[in-house]
Motif scaffolding. Structure first.
Motif, PDB file in Angstrom:
ATOM      1  N   UNK A   1       0.822  -1.421   0.081  1.00 11.69           N
ATOM      2  CA  UNK A   1      -0.023   0.040  -0.083  1.00 11.69           C
ATOM      3  C   UNK A   1       0.940   1.295   0.045  1.00 11.69           C
ATOM      4  N   UNK A   2       0.669   2.233  -0.954  1.00 15.45           N
ATOM      5  CA  UNK A   2       1.345   3.221  -0.994  1.00 15.45           C
ATOM      6  C   UNK A   2       0.597   4.301  -0.024  1.00 15.45           C
ATOM      7  N   UNK A   3       1.523   5.238   0.544  1.00 12.81           N
ATOM      8  CA  UNK A   3       0.817   6.065   1.469  1.00 12.81           C
ATOM      9  C   UNK A   3       1.755   7.453   1.104  1.00 12.81           C
ATOM     10  N   UNK A   4       0.959   8.626   0.942  1.00 20.23           N
ATOM     11  CA  UNK A   4       1.542   9.872   0.839  1.00 20.23           C
ATOM     12  C   UNK A   4       0.938  10.748   2.009  1.00 20.23           C
ATOM     13  N   UNK A   5       1.984  11.644   2.365  1.00 15.97           N
ATOM     14  CA  UNK A   5       1.709  12.580   3.451  1.00 15.97           C
ATOM     15  C   UNK A   5       1.139  13.791   2.809  1.00 15.97           C
ATOM     16  N   UNK A   6      -0.057  14.345   3.679  1.00 21.76           N
ATOM     17  CA  UNK A   6      -0.382  15.629   3.369  1.00 21.76           C
ATOM     18  C   UNK A   6      -0.311  16.745   4.408  1.00 21.76           C
ATOM     19  N   UNK A   7       0.328  17.823   4.209  1.00 24.71           N
ATOM     20  CA  UNK A   7       0.608  18.673   5.455  1.00 24.71           C
ATOM     21  C   UNK A   7       0.378  20.173   5.009  1.00 24.71           C
ATOM     22  N   UNK A   8       0.686  21.006   5.966  1.00 23.82           N
ATOM     23  CA  UNK A   8       0.529  22.427   5.525  1.00 23.82           C
ATOM     24  C   UNK A   8       0.556  23.156   7.031  1.00 23.82           C
ATOM     25  N   UNK A   9       1.013  24.324   7.094  1.00 23.94           N
ATOM     26  CA  UNK A   9       0.927  25.115   8.312  1.00 23.94           C
ATOM     27  C   UNK A   9      -0.547  25.613   8.594  1.00 23.94           C
ATOM     28  N   UNK A  10      -0.910  26.178   9.853  1.00 22.00           N
ATOM     29  CA  UNK A  10      -2.113  26.460  10.190  1.00 22.00           C
ATOM     30  C   UNK A  10      -2.879  27.642   9.294  1.00 22.00           C
ATOM     31  N   UNK A  11      -4.082  27.308   8.920  1.00 20.77           N
ATOM     32  CA  UNK A  11      -4.676  28.320   7.942  1.00 20.77           C
ATOM     33  C   UNK A  11      -4.156  28.141   6.535  1.00 20.77           C
ATOM     34  N   UNK A  31      -4.473  12.394  10.959  1.00 20.18           N
ATOM     35  CA  UNK A  31      -3.802  12.171  12.349  1.00 20.18           C
ATOM     36  C   UNK A  31      -4.362  13.171  13.432  1.00 20.18           C
ATOM     37  N   UNK A  32      -5.012  14.273  13.286  1.00 12.86           N
ATOM     38  CA  UNK A  32      -5.652  15.069  14.296  1.00 12.86           C
ATOM     39  C   UNK A  32      -6.712  14.080  15.077  1.00 12.86           C
ATOM     40  N   UNK A  33      -7.377  13.577  14.219  1.00  5.77           N
ATOM     41  CA  UNK A  33      -8.741  12.692  14.745  1.00  5.77           C
ATOM     42  C   UNK A  33      -7.999  11.676  15.538  1.00  5.77           C
ATOM     43  N   UNK A  95      -1.954   5.245  14.155  1.00  4.14           N
ATOM     44  CA  UNK A  95      -1.791   5.304  12.663  1.00  4.14           C
ATOM     45  C   UNK A  95      -1.322   4.207  11.809  1.00  4.14           C
ATOM     46  N   UNK A  96      -0.331   3.551  12.249  1.00  5.18           N
ATOM     47  CA  UNK A  96       0.107   2.374  11.897  1.00  5.18           C
ATOM     48  C   UNK A  96      -0.666   1.316  11.682  1.00  5.18           C
ATOM     49  N   UNK A  97      -1.609   1.212  12.558  1.00  3.62           N
ATOM     50  CA  UNK A  97      -2.629   0.056  12.756  1.00  3.62           C
ATOM     51  C   UNK A  97      -3.783   0.477  11.527  1.00  3.62           C
ATOM     52  N   UNK A  98      -4.197   1.612  11.503  1.00  3.32           N
ATOM     53  CA  UNK A  98      -5.269   2.203  10.457  1.00  3.32           C
ATOM     54  C   UNK A  98      -4.703   2.130   9.064  1.00  3.32           C
ATOM     55  N   UNK A  99      -3.545   2.552   8.895  1.00  5.94           N
ATOM     56  CA  UNK A  99      -2.908   2.689   7.514  1.00  5.94           C
ATOM     57  C   UNK A  99      -2.884   1.153   7.001  1.00  5.94           C
ATOM     58  N   UNK A 100      -2.496   0.082   7.934  1.00  6.41           N
ATOM     59  CA  UNK A 100      -2.416  -1.070   7.641  1.00  6.41           C
ATOM     60  C   UNK A 100      -3.549  -1.947   6.997  1.00  6.41           C
ATOM     61  N   UNK A 101      -4.751  -1.094   7.246  1.00  5.47           N
ATOM     62  CA  UNK A 101      -6.035  -1.645   6.686  1.00  5.47           C
ATOM     63  C   UNK A 101      -6.530  -1.223   5.320  1.00  5.47           C
ATOM     64  N   UNK A 102      -5.759  -0.330   4.870  1.00  3.46           N
ATOM     65  CA  UNK A 102      -6.072   0.120   3.657  1.00  3.46           C
ATOM     66  C   UNK A 102      -6.022  -0.600   2.249  1.00  3.46           C
ATOM     67  N   UNK A 106      -3.924   3.946  -3.044  1.00  2.08           N
ATOM     68  CA  UNK A 106      -2.906   4.618  -2.243  1.00  2.08           C
ATOM     69  C   UNK A 106      -3.833   5.203  -1.287  1.00  2.08           C
ATOM     70  N   UNK A 107      -3.421   5.515  -0.225  1.00  2.00           N
ATOM     71  CA  UNK A 107      -3.847   6.446   1.204  1.00  2.00           C
ATOM     72  C   UNK A 107      -3.216   7.901   1.219  1.00  2.00           C
ATOM     73  N   UNK A 108      -3.718   8.516   1.898  1.00  2.00           N
ATOM     74  CA  UNK A 108      -3.150   9.762   2.491  1.00  2.00           C
ATOM     75  C   UNK A 108      -3.409  10.116   3.967  1.00  2.00           C
ATOM     76  N   UNK A 109      -2.189  10.305   4.555  1.00  2.00           N
ATOM     77  CA  UNK A 109      -2.023  10.630   5.875  1.00  2.00           C
ATOM     78  C   UNK A 109      -2.046  12.136   6.146  1.00  2.00           C
ATOM     79  N   UNK A 110      -3.123  12.718   6.480  1.00  2.00           N
ATOM     80  CA  UNK A 110      -3.246  14.112   6.751  1.00  2.00           C
ATOM     81  C   UNK A 110      -2.712  14.404   8.161  1.00  2.00           C
ATOM     82  N   UNK A 111      -1.704  15.269   8.297  1.00  2.00           N
ATOM     83  CA  UNK A 111      -1.140  15.677   9.585  1.00  2.00           C
ATOM     84  C   UNK A 111      -0.268  16.937   9.385  1.00  2.00           C
TER      85      UNK A 111
END
Length: 204
Positions: A1-11, A31-33, A95-102, A106-111
């Motif tokens: 499973x391919x995982x891509x990260x999504x990030x950015x500063x506040x706002x 990741x906030x959830x 996070x690792x446990x939840x990503x392993x179920x994809x 591909x999935x995105x980790x928003x953090x």
């Protein structure tokens, strides 16, 4: 499973970009959830936080008073370090446990802390949502109902914009209208599908 990260500063519009990916059928893990779930009512982590900071860190319903905790960790670096030492391993494990179920290509980790923590080790490519600082301050202060000074202090506590951009494999410029953000997300989505499919073939 391919995982891509999504990030950015506040706002920056990271959450809006995440929703645009979800609208395309992409599984996005917030990741906030995960972080909120880790300190849910009755959790071991919340008990430790209450013991460390005192019972006044809790609301009347025994949930975490996030505003009070945020004030403490932004003004006391040692307390911030203590909290991170407690929570970051718990959040990463969840996070690792939840990503392993994809199951999708591909999935995105928003953090928001993707690059500030070892969460970046969980992804193959990094997408950064970027915005000019003046727009960032305006949007965040209106959304959260706090002063521009408070938002500026949060921005200053986060990874510098230039450093974040240097780590990016893909950049979404969110200075424009929502439709422009969605167009960029769609373009990146096509590229990510191609990368994930190519990786799957190489590993077959």
């Amino acid at each position: 499973m391919y995982v891509f990260g999504l990030t950015g500063g506040i706002g920056s519009g990271k959450s809006a970009a995440a929703e645009a990916f979800r609208a395309l059928g992409v599984d996005v893990l917030d990741a906030d959830k995960v972080a909120r779930d880790v300190v849910g009512i009755g959790s071991d982590a919340l008990k430790q936080i209450s013991q460390h900071f005192g019972s006044n860190i809790l609301n009347s319903d025994q949930s975490l008073n996030r505003a009070r905790l945020r004030t403490i960790i932004f003004t006391t670096p040692d307390e911030k370090k203590w909290l991170e030492k407690l929570l970051h391993p718990l959040i990463r494990n969840n996070i690792e446990v939840q990503l392993s179920k994809g199951l999708k290509p591909y999935q995105i980790l928003e953090s928001p802390l993707l690059l500030e923590t070892n969460q970046a080790d969980l992804v193959q490519k990094i997408i950064v949502v970027d915005v000019d600082k003046d727009i960032q301050i305006e949007r965040a202060s209106q959304r959260d109902g706090v002063t521009r000074g408070d938002i500026t202090a949060i921005i200053d506590s986060q990874m510098p914009r230039a450093q974040r951009l240097r780590r990016a494999d893909f950049i979404i410029n969110n200075n424009g209208a929502p439709a422009d953000l969605k167009r960029q997300v769609l373009d990146i989505h096509h590229q990510l599908v191609a990368i994930a499919q190519a990786e799957t073939k190489n590993n077959a």
